[in-house]
Write an enzyme that holds these catalytic residues in place. Sequence first.
Site, PDB file in Angstrom:
ATOM      1  N   HIS A  17       0.834  -1.207   0.000  1.00  0.00           N
ATOM      2  CA  HIS A  17       0.000   0.000   0.000  1.00  0.00           C
ATOM      3  C   HIS A  17       0.870   1.259   0.000  1.00  0.00           C
ATOM      4  O   HIS A  17       0.592   2.212  -0.733  1.00  0.00           O
ATOM      5  CB  HIS A  17      -0.908   0.054   1.239  1.00  0.00           C
ATOM      6  CG  HIS A  17      -1.953  -1.019   1.310  1.00  0.00           C
ATOM      7  ND1 HIS A  17      -2.199  -1.753   2.451  1.00  0.00           N
ATOM      8  CD2 HIS A  17      -2.836  -1.484   0.389  1.00  0.00           C
ATOM      9  CE1 HIS A  17      -3.187  -2.612   2.227  1.00  0.00           C
ATOM     10  NE2 HIS A  17      -3.592  -2.476   0.992  1.00  0.00           N
ATOM     11  N   LYS A  41     -17.368  -5.931   7.407  1.00  0.00           N
ATOM     12  CA  LYS A  41     -16.082  -6.627   7.524  1.00  0.00           C
ATOM     13  C   LYS A  41     -15.594  -6.523   8.951  1.00  0.00           C
ATOM     14  O   LYS A  41     -15.555  -5.449   9.519  1.00  0.00           O
ATOM     15  CB  LYS A  41     -15.046  -5.987   6.589  1.00  0.00           C
ATOM     16  CG  LYS A  41     -14.847  -6.718   5.285  1.00  0.00           C
ATOM     17  CD  LYS A  41     -13.591  -6.174   4.593  1.00  0.00           C
ATOM     18  CE  LYS A  41     -13.428  -6.739   3.194  1.00  0.00           C
ATOM     19  NZ  LYS A  41     -12.307  -6.112   2.483  1.00  0.00           N
ATOM     20  N   ARG A  90      -2.445  -6.740  -8.538  1.00  0.00           N
ATOM     21  CA  ARG A  90      -1.342  -7.626  -8.168  1.00  0.00           C
ATOM     22  C   ARG A  90      -1.232  -8.804  -9.115  1.00  0.00           C
ATOM     23  O   ARG A  90      -0.171  -9.170  -9.559  1.00  0.00           O
ATOM     24  CB  ARG A  90      -1.546  -8.159  -6.744  1.00  0.00           C
ATOM     25  CG  ARG A  90      -1.172  -7.166  -5.693  1.00  0.00           C
ATOM     26  CD  ARG A  90      -1.762  -7.520  -4.377  1.00  0.00           C
ATOM     27  NE  ARG A  90      -3.212  -7.428  -4.436  1.00  0.00           N
ATOM     28  CZ  ARG A  90      -4.004  -7.482  -3.383  1.00  0.00           C
ATOM     29  NH1 ARG A  90      -3.487  -7.669  -2.196  1.00  0.00           N
ATOM     30  NH2 ARG A  90      -5.306  -7.358  -3.512  1.00  0.00           N
ATOM     31  N   SER A 128      -3.188  -7.539   3.020  1.00  0.00           N
ATOM     32  CA  SER A 128      -3.451  -7.391   4.451  1.00  0.00           C
ATOM     33  C   SER A 128      -3.852  -8.735   5.054  1.00  0.00           C
ATOM     34  O   SER A 128      -3.523  -9.035   6.208  1.00  0.00           O
ATOM     35  CB  SER A 128      -4.569  -6.369   4.681  1.00  0.00           C
ATOM     36  OG  SER A 128      -4.184  -5.110   4.200  1.00  0.00           O
TER      37      SER A 128
HETATM   38  P1  ADP Z   1      -9.910  -3.698  -0.424  1.00  0.00           P
HETATM   39  O1  ADP Z   1     -10.542  -4.028   0.880  1.00  0.00           O
HETATM   40  O2  ADP Z   1     -10.618  -2.658  -1.228  1.00  0.00           O
HETATM   41  O3  ADP Z   1      -9.451  -4.867  -1.251  1.00  0.00           O
HETATM   42  P2  ADP Z   1      -7.206  -3.298   0.411  1.00  0.00           P
HETATM   43  O4  ADP Z   1      -6.916  -2.474   1.599  1.00  0.00           O
HETATM   44  O5  ADP Z   1      -6.956  -4.758   0.509  1.00  0.00           O
HETATM   45  O6  ADP Z   1      -8.650  -2.912   0.021  1.00  0.00           O
HETATM   46  O7  ADP Z   1      -6.394  -2.739  -0.829  1.00  0.00           O
HETATM   47  C1  ADP Z   1      -6.592  -1.447  -1.315  1.00  0.00           C
HETATM   48  C2  ADP Z   1      -6.002  -1.326  -2.705  1.00  0.00           C
HETATM   49  O8  ADP Z   1      -4.606  -1.585  -2.645  1.00  0.00           O
HETATM   50  C3  ADP Z   1      -6.558  -2.288  -3.737  1.00  0.00           C
HETATM   51  O9  ADP Z   1      -6.624  -1.618  -4.973  1.00  0.00           O
HETATM   52  C4  ADP Z   1      -5.536  -3.380  -3.801  1.00  0.00           C
HETATM   53  O10 ADP Z   1      -5.518  -4.006  -5.070  1.00  0.00           O
HETATM   54  C5  ADP Z   1      -4.269  -2.583  -3.589  1.00  0.00           C
HETATM   55  N1  ADP Z   1      -3.195  -3.406  -3.028  1.00  0.00           N
HETATM   56  C6  ADP Z   1      -3.253  -4.205  -1.952  1.00  0.00           C
HETATM   57  N2  ADP Z   1      -2.062  -4.814  -1.738  1.00  0.00           N
HETATM   58  C7  ADP Z   1      -1.236  -4.386  -2.721  1.00  0.00           C
HETATM   59  C8  ADP Z   1       0.117  -4.670  -3.082  1.00  0.00           C
HETATM   60  N3  ADP Z   1       0.832  -5.545  -2.397  1.00  0.00           N
HETATM   61  N4  ADP Z   1       0.635  -4.038  -4.161  1.00  0.00           N
HETATM   62  C9  ADP Z   1      -0.131  -3.178  -4.877  1.00  0.00           C
HETATM   63  N5  ADP Z   1      -1.419  -2.874  -4.600  1.00  0.00           N
HETATM   64  C10 ADP Z   1      -1.962  -3.472  -3.552  1.00  0.00           C
END
Ligand code: ADP
Length: 161
Positions: A17, A41, A90, A128
């Site tokens: 992130h 969630k 990803r 996450s």
């Molecule tokens: P959500 O609950 O919307 O999936 P996340 O907090 O998991 O939200 O992720 C937010 C954004 O960050 C999403 O667009 C996700 O694809 C991106 N993201 C998560 N992990 C990574 C990573 N390792 N590299 C690049 N983008 C990421």
Amino acid sequence: MKKAIYPGSFDPLTLGHVDMIVRSSRIVDELVVGVLNNSAKNSLFSLAERVSMIKEMTNSIPNVTVTSFDGLLVEYMKEIDANIIIRGLRAVTDFEYELQIAQTNRVQNHDVETIFLTTSLQYSYLSSTIVKEFASYGGDISKFVPPEFIDRIYAKYDISK
Ligand code: ADP
């Protein structure tokens, strides 16, 4: 003025992130990191904790702000006058869902564009969910999250290292 929102749950914020925030802050004028208040969630960190953790990691980037929102993203974007959504891709598995969401958002509001950034190679496996899974078993999460967060994450599982 290009104002974008990078929405997500960020439960917790990972190095993937952070990488996305740094890179997207370079291509827009203003970037809002929008933490989704998703009551459905079950989150590990409270909304306030997630917001303050992201602030901690981004306060040196002048064009980045951190807020929280609930409800429809496109509605919130009207409120803050942003018309670009930043999302990370990803793997192929992200693509189908992300494409669907991006198209739905554009049907809702034609002025909204979604920009996808491909993940940096070293974080392509990182989510996450993986962080929480590893941490819950006391696994090493030092390559996944900013060092400042490591103890706070273990503490949620009553693990002290
Ligand atoms: P959500 O609950 O919307 O999936 P996340 O907090 O998991 O939200 O992720 C937010 C954004 O960050 C999403 O667009 C996700 O694809 C991106 N993201 C998560 N992990 C990574 C990573 N390792 N590299 C690049 N983008 C990421």
